[in-house]
Design a protein around this motif. Structure first.
Motif, PDB file in Angstrom:
ATOM      1  N   LEU A  45     -55.501  31.514  35.369  1.00 59.72           N
ATOM      2  CA  LEU A  45     -56.779  32.149  35.054  1.00 59.72           C
ATOM      3  C   LEU A  45     -57.561  32.478  36.314  1.00 59.72           C
ATOM      4  O   LEU A  45     -58.608  33.129  36.254  1.00 59.72           O
ATOM      5  CB  LEU A  45     -57.629  31.229  34.164  1.00 59.72           C
ATOM      6  N   GLY A  46     -57.066  32.016  37.455  1.00 55.98           N
ATOM      7  CA  GLY A  46     -57.756  32.275  38.709  1.00 55.98           C
ATOM      8  C   GLY A  46     -58.942  31.343  38.934  1.00 55.98           C
ATOM      9  O   GLY A  46     -59.894  31.702  39.622  1.00 55.98           O
ATOM     10  N   GLU A  61     -52.608  20.313  34.389  1.00 54.36           N
ATOM     11  CA  GLU A  61     -53.676  21.154  34.947  1.00 54.36           C
ATOM     12  C   GLU A  61     -53.196  22.513  35.447  1.00 54.36           C
ATOM     13  O   GLU A  61     -53.969  23.466  35.469  1.00 54.36           O
ATOM     14  CB  GLU A  61     -54.373  20.414  36.101  1.00 54.36           C
ATOM     15  N   PHE A  62     -51.918  22.609  35.834  1.00 57.04           N
ATOM     16  CA  PHE A  62     -51.515  23.820  36.541  1.00 57.04           C
ATOM     17  C   PHE A  62     -51.605  25.111  35.718  1.00 57.04           C
ATOM     18  O   PHE A  62     -51.872  26.172  36.297  1.00 57.04           O
ATOM     19  CB  PHE A  62     -50.119  23.646  37.140  1.00 57.04           C
ATOM     20  N   MET A 109     -60.286  26.901  39.147  1.00 59.22           N
ATOM     21  CA  MET A 109     -59.894  25.511  39.309  1.00 59.22           C
ATOM     22  C   MET A 109     -60.132  24.752  38.005  1.00 59.22           C
ATOM     23  O   MET A 109     -61.064  25.074  37.255  1.00 59.22           O
ATOM     24  CB  MET A 109     -60.700  24.868  40.440  1.00 59.22           C
ATOM     25  N   PRO A 110     -59.312  23.730  37.696  1.00 63.56           N
ATOM     26  CA  PRO A 110     -59.461  22.981  36.448  1.00 63.56           C
ATOM     27  C   PRO A 110     -60.860  22.407  36.236  1.00 63.56           C
ATOM     28  O   PRO A 110     -61.364  22.389  35.114  1.00 63.56           O
ATOM     29  CB  PRO A 110     -58.430  21.864  36.592  1.00 63.56           C
ATOM     30  N   LYS A 111     -61.519  21.981  37.315  1.00 62.66           N
ATOM     31  CA  LYS A 111     -62.846  21.388  37.168  1.00 62.66           C
ATOM     32  C   LYS A 111     -63.886  22.417  36.732  1.00 62.66           C
ATOM     33  O   LYS A 111     -64.935  22.055  36.196  1.00 62.66           O
ATOM     34  CB  LYS A 111     -63.281  20.714  38.475  1.00 62.66           C
ATOM     35  N   ASN A 112     -63.586  23.709  36.980  1.00 58.47           N
ATOM     36  CA  ASN A 112     -64.531  24.768  36.624  1.00 58.47           C
ATOM     37  C   ASN A 112     -64.104  25.546  35.380  1.00 58.47           C
ATOM     38  O   ASN A 112     -64.685  26.573  35.062  1.00 58.47           O
ATOM     39  CB  ASN A 112     -64.681  25.744  37.792  1.00 58.47           C
ATOM     40  N   THR A 113     -63.080  25.041  34.682  1.00 59.18           N
ATOM     41  CA  THR A 113     -62.525  25.731  33.523  1.00 59.18           C
ATOM     42  C   THR A 113     -62.839  24.951  32.253  1.00 59.18           C
ATOM     43  O   THR A 113     -62.671  23.736  32.232  1.00 59.18           O
ATOM     44  CB  THR A 113     -60.994  25.875  33.676  1.00 59.18           C
TER      45      THR A 113
END
Length: 294
Positions: free
Chosen positions: A192-193, A186-187, A195-199
């Motif tokens: 991209l600035g 995930e890191f 969070m993974p849940k919002n990407t």
């Protein structure tokens, strides 16, 4: 020929300057610091040299595509070294996990951490490579003027594989259960600035870049990349003004753009502001030209 101003001499400003000049425009760059490079400039003290910003060189093919436009290769300017280990991760409980450069060694590491994870990583990377081929080599070179740019033969035929509308966080958890592996996968999207849940899961292409292609370093530091872009820009007539910060941007009635710096005012046919968005928006633009409130 039009005169185009560029605020900031980081990698985005320099690449824009070089391409515009290659296409016949007169380009003037304004940099507030004494040194070119933005966050990729260097700091020297007591015989030591430090990179001020980036320390990992990913996606070398993107750099090569840039240089090729001008008849160059990255090797014309600097030596690129592949790091092994590429990087290391320190987990929440203090464990250090070193990420090997070799693919077989990486598979073995995943299998050691979670049984069956090696095969899962192979499957994950097959999808990530497809996304990289379509996303990095095609989609990112669209001008970004319309969502219709995303609708083409590649995206239509591979809409499900690209996973533009799927969550990156959920995507990773379909393959891995171990917290360390989830954190590792995930890191990269944090760059991209977001969070993974919002990407979107499309950005697993960054895992392909960081884990499969590997992590590199330009010997001599990232200023070598800046020096290369500055050289190319100057060869095509770009004018650089250091220690000249911009104070204001104003649209004129004659379709020109008026730029006020610490030293002067200049009229331009066009402007690219590659300084921090928040600074440009809230400090340089007039109130009526801003997109956002504070």
């Amino acid at each position: 020929m039009k005169t185009i101003g560029i605020i900031g001499s980081g990698i985005s400003g320099l690449s824009a300057a070089a391409v515009l000049a290659l296409n016949g425009q007169k380009v003037v760059v304004f940099e507030k610091n004494d040194q070119l490079g933005g966050r990729m400039r260097q700091f020297e003290a007591n015989g030591f040299t430090f990179d001020m910003g980036p320390s990992w060189y990913w996606m070398p093919d993107v750099f090569e595509r840039f240089y090729k436009q001008f008849g160059y290769s990255g090797s014309d300017f600097y030596e690129l070294k592949k790091l092994d280990p590429g990087f290391q991760m320190i987990t929440a409980d203090g464990e250090t996990v070193k990420i090997p450069a070799g693919w077989d060694e990486l598979l073995a590491l995943f299998e050691q951490i979670e049984t069956g994870a090696a095969d899962k990583l192979k499957a994950f990377m097959r999808e990530a490579e497809y996304k990289y081929e379509v996303g990095v080599k095609k989609l990112i070179y669209q001008p970004g003027l319309s969502v219709l740019e995303l609708i083409n033969a590649d995206t239509i035929s591979g809409v499900f594989r690209l996973q533009i509308f799927s969550s990156f966080s959920k995507h990773v958890r379909r393959y891995f259960k171990n917290d360390t592996l989830i954190a590792l996968m995930e890191f990269p999207v944090l760059f991209l600035g977001a969070m993974p849940k919002n990407t979107p899961a499309l950005y697993s292409l960054m895992n392909y870049a960081g884990l499969k292609q590997g992590t590199f370093y330009p010997m001599g530091g990232f200023k070598k990349v800046i020096d290369a872009m500055v050289q190319i820009s100057r060869e095509h007539g770009v004018e650089f003004n250091t220690a000249e910060g911009v104070d204001a941007i104003k649209k004129e009635s004659n379709s020109k753009i008026s730029l006020t710096t610490h030293a002067r005012s200049i009229q331009l046919d066009g402007l690219i502001a590659s300084a921090d968005y928040q600074h440009v928006e809230s400090k340089l633009l007039q109130q009526k030209d801003r997109n956002y409130t504070e």
